[in-house]
Write a protein that holds these residues in place. Structure first.
Motif, PDB file in Angstrom:
ATOM      1  N   SER A 112     -13.962  17.113  -1.968  1.00 21.03           N
ATOM      2  CA  SER A 112     -15.296  17.358  -1.911  1.00 21.03           C
ATOM      3  C   SER A 112     -15.846  18.081  -0.803  1.00 21.03           C
ATOM      4  O   SER A 112     -16.522  19.109  -0.884  1.00 21.03           O
ATOM      5  CB  SER A 112     -16.081  16.182  -1.765  1.00 21.03           C
ATOM      6  N   GLU A 113     -15.310  17.909   0.344  1.00 23.43           N
ATOM      7  CA  GLU A 113     -15.597  18.870   1.675  1.00 23.43           C
ATOM      8  C   GLU A 113     -14.750  20.222   1.413  1.00 23.43           C
ATOM      9  O   GLU A 113     -15.707  21.371   1.798  1.00 23.43           O
ATOM     10  CB  GLU A 113     -14.966  17.946   2.887  1.00 23.43           C
ATOM     11  N   GLU A 114     -13.635  20.480   1.101  1.00 20.96           N
ATOM     12  CA  GLU A 114     -13.084  21.732   0.787  1.00 20.96           C
ATOM     13  C   GLU A 114     -13.750  22.482   0.022  1.00 20.96           C
ATOM     14  O   GLU A 114     -14.072  23.742   0.176  1.00 20.96           O
ATOM     15  CB  GLU A 114     -11.652  21.294   0.274  1.00 20.96           C
ATOM     16  N   ILE A 138     -16.334  15.438  -8.584  1.00 19.92           N
ATOM     17  CA  ILE A 138     -14.687  15.344  -8.190  1.00 19.92           C
ATOM     18  C   ILE A 138     -14.330  14.182  -9.454  1.00 19.92           C
ATOM     19  O   ILE A 138     -13.481  14.388 -10.001  1.00 19.92           O
ATOM     20  CB  ILE A 138     -14.499  15.034  -6.829  1.00 19.92           C
ATOM     21  N   ARG A 139     -15.006  13.074  -9.166  1.00 17.02           N
ATOM     22  CA  ARG A 139     -14.565  11.952 -10.020  1.00 17.02           C
ATOM     23  C   ARG A 139     -14.749  12.499 -11.493  1.00 17.02           C
ATOM     24  O   ARG A 139     -13.665  12.123 -12.497  1.00 17.02           O
ATOM     25  CB  ARG A 139     -15.345  10.647  -9.919  1.00 17.02           C
ATOM     26  N   LYS A 178      -7.432  13.488  -1.157  1.00 14.34           N
ATOM     27  CA  LYS A 178      -8.520  12.327  -1.575  1.00 14.34           C
ATOM     28  C   LYS A 178      -9.653  12.989  -2.217  1.00 14.34           C
ATOM     29  O   LYS A 178     -10.019  14.059  -1.784  1.00 14.34           O
ATOM     30  CB  LYS A 178      -8.932  11.477  -0.384  1.00 14.34           C
ATOM     31  N   TYR A 179     -10.526  12.430  -2.866  1.00 18.34           N
ATOM     32  CA  TYR A 179     -11.700  12.784  -3.509  1.00 18.34           C
ATOM     33  C   TYR A 179     -12.570  13.398  -2.239  1.00 18.34           C
ATOM     34  O   TYR A 179     -13.291  14.350  -2.358  1.00 18.34           O
ATOM     35  CB  TYR A 179     -12.599  11.886  -4.120  1.00 18.34           C
ATOM     36  N   LEU A 180     -12.577  12.811  -1.099  1.00 16.15           N
ATOM     37  CA  LEU A 180     -13.416  12.993   0.018  1.00 16.15           C
ATOM     38  C   LEU A 180     -13.174  14.504   0.605  1.00 16.15           C
ATOM     39  O   LEU A 180     -13.812  15.266   0.758  1.00 16.15           O
ATOM     40  CB  LEU A 180     -13.386  11.966   1.048  1.00 16.15           C
ATOM     41  N   LEU A 210      -5.328  19.945  -6.846  1.00 20.07           N
ATOM     42  CA  LEU A 210      -5.707  19.328  -5.462  1.00 20.07           C
ATOM     43  C   LEU A 210      -5.442  17.930  -5.307  1.00 20.07           C
ATOM     44  O   LEU A 210      -4.951  17.280  -4.248  1.00 20.07           O
ATOM     45  CB  LEU A 210      -6.930  19.734  -4.891  1.00 20.07           C
ATOM     46  N   ASN A 211      -5.961  17.098  -6.141  1.00 20.50           N
ATOM     47  CA  ASN A 211      -5.581  15.707  -6.278  1.00 20.50           C
ATOM     48  C   ASN A 211      -4.448  15.275  -6.386  1.00 20.50           C
ATOM     49  O   ASN A 211      -3.763  14.580  -5.891  1.00 20.50           O
ATOM     50  CB  ASN A 211      -6.673  15.203  -7.294  1.00 20.50           C
ATOM     51  N   VAL A 212      -3.697  15.728  -7.776  1.00 21.72           N
ATOM     52  CA  VAL A 212      -2.494  15.316  -8.104  1.00 21.72           C
ATOM     53  C   VAL A 212      -1.293  16.044  -7.293  1.00 21.72           C
ATOM     54  O   VAL A 212      -0.280  15.312  -6.979  1.00 21.72           O
ATOM     55  CB  VAL A 212      -2.106  15.350  -9.728  1.00 21.72           C
TER      56      VAL A 212
END
Length: 191
Positions: A152-154, A162-163, A147-149, A140-142
């Protein structure tokens, strides 16, 4: 039939019933305005047309569950703004990916295409070997550029989780791929 901003309960009822007359009035009234609004944000008339058409489709899809106090104008512009931002975020991901790939090509020596496929396969296998949650977050990130937010919400988990998962994922990928000379560029890319 006169339509203001759907302040009349009959208008909302017409949307819920999917009355073609109500939709035609809404389309004629708001399509040109939304097209200008979205085009001003995305800078591409064709993309703006696609986005605005999608907005009207979303309105139709969600029409059966509209609240009695539904404010059409506010909803349309909010959805238009969010869709334009999503498009621009998508462009940023594509541009970032192209930039990083160009940078990697500059640094890399002449590499045969079959080697590229092998490297891609090894990196993909390394990503797939990560624990499930870590793998999902890394993708999801790469890959999707979220974004992390957003992640996080998803996924319904904290940003700190996440971090931590991203950090652990990158470390594991570096460990897995660091012994392979050909994947050095991709190891740098995923840091």
């Amino acid at each position: 039939m006169e339509l203001t901003d759907l302040s009349n309960p009959d208008d909302v009822h017409g949307l819920r019933k999917r009355d073609p007359r109500v939709y035609e009035i809404i389309f004629k009234k708001y399509y040109p305005k939304l097209l200008v609004f979205v085009n001003r944000h995305v800078g591409d008339q064709d993309v703006a047309q696609d986005i605005v058409q999608d907005i009207f489709f979303k309105l139709f899809e969600s029409s059966r569950s509209l609240p009695d106090n539904f404010n059409l104008k506010s909803w349309l512009y909010k959805v238009a703004r969010n869709a334009a931002l999503d498009y621009l975020r998508h462009l940023q991901v594509i541009d970032r990916h192209k930039f990083l790939m160009a940078d990697a090509m500059i640094v890399a020596e002449d590499v045969d295409e079959s080697v590229d496929e092998e490297i891609y396969d090894r990196v993909n296998q390394a990503v797939e070997s990560l624990p499930e949650q870590c793998r999902l977050i890394i993708k999801l990130n790469v890959i999707e550029g979220k974004k992390y937010l957003e992640i996080s919400e998803e996924l319904g988990i904290s940003i700190n989780t996440i971090r931590t998962q991203v950090s652990r994922g990158y470390k594991k990928l570096r460990d897995i791929l660091s012994n392979e000379r050909d994947t050095l560029i991709l190891v740098i890319y995923i840091q």
